[in-house]
Scaffold this motif. Sequence first.
Motif, PDB file in Angstrom:
ATOM      1  N   TRP A   5      11.800 -45.963 -92.830  1.00  0.00           N
ATOM      2  CA  TRP A   5      13.045 -46.247 -93.531  1.00  0.00           C
ATOM      3  C   TRP A   5      14.300 -45.867 -92.734  1.00  0.00           C
ATOM      4  N   HIS A   6      14.129 -45.122 -91.649  1.00  0.00           N
ATOM      5  CA  HIS A   6      15.288 -44.533 -90.955  1.00  0.00           C
ATOM      6  C   HIS A   6      15.704 -45.394 -89.748  1.00  0.00           C
ATOM      7  N   ASP A  24      19.076 -44.648 -94.164  1.00  0.00           N
ATOM      8  CA  ASP A  24      17.730 -44.848 -94.669  1.00  0.00           C
ATOM      9  C   ASP A  24      17.772 -46.108 -95.519  1.00  0.00           C
ATOM     10  N   ARG A  47      25.478 -37.700 -94.611  1.00  0.00           N
ATOM     11  CA  ARG A  47      25.258 -36.500 -95.425  1.00  0.00           C
ATOM     12  C   ARG A  47      26.103 -35.366 -94.860  1.00  0.00           C
ATOM     13  N   GLU A  66       8.882 -42.533 -89.886  1.00  0.00           N
ATOM     14  CA  GLU A  66       9.882 -42.806 -90.921  1.00  0.00           C
ATOM     15  C   GLU A  66      10.270 -44.275 -90.867  1.00  0.00           C
ATOM     16  N   HIS A  68      22.262 -38.314 -89.586  1.00  0.00           N
ATOM     17  CA  HIS A  68      22.919 -38.589 -90.868  1.00  0.00           C
ATOM     18  C   HIS A  68      24.236 -37.813 -90.968  1.00  0.00           C
TER      19      HIS A  68
HETATM   20 ZN    ZN Z   1      17.033 -40.886 -92.286  1.00  0.00          ZN
END
Ligand code: ZN
Length: 184
Positions: free
Chosen positions: A161-162, A133, A92, A159, A126
């Motif tokens: 997903w991370h 993720d 990102r 988290e 990120h």
């Molecule tokens: Zn993440």
Amino acid sequence: MDKIANTLLLAVTLVASGVAAFACDVPGGGDGILRPAGERTPVQEAARQLGEGLHDNAAIERLDPDLFDAVLRAADDAEADGVDLRITSGWRSRAHQERLYEEALVTYGSAEEASRWVASPESSAHVTGDAVDIGPTDGAIWMGQHGAAYGLCQTFANEIWHFELMTTPGGRCPRMLPDGSAER
Ligand SMILES: [Zn+2]
């Protein structure tokens, strides 16, 4: 130079530039094999599937190549297990991360609570291309169980997903941090 040689040269140049442009789409795409413009290498095709649904190609392109490779191999093996595993967020920009953080400040009401869920641009892995993720939920769960075989570890307990590349393939993942506000 005669006309035929000129035409040939033009054709070769066009194909080469088409392939070069496409090879930039994903890390590891350039395998040195000349293909017609628009035809994907197996790695590019896999990357396209991995990042399906992502709005921005850069989210995949700007990942650390080793991280990308590890996720690619994991996704392959997950598929063999009948599990769909995709990257739902990768690299990102700082601006994007800043927006996410600002939104979290509004949602959670304090910097302390917000930073448990969304990292600031200064601390987000990120932004440096060092985190992915994973989704959908089954894919994230599969990665939580098998990720270490590829060096991929769940970083934060809150988290699922991370994931980040945090050990050698087959190694042990470090202890998870409780959430994103914890010191590394
Ligand atoms: Zn993440």
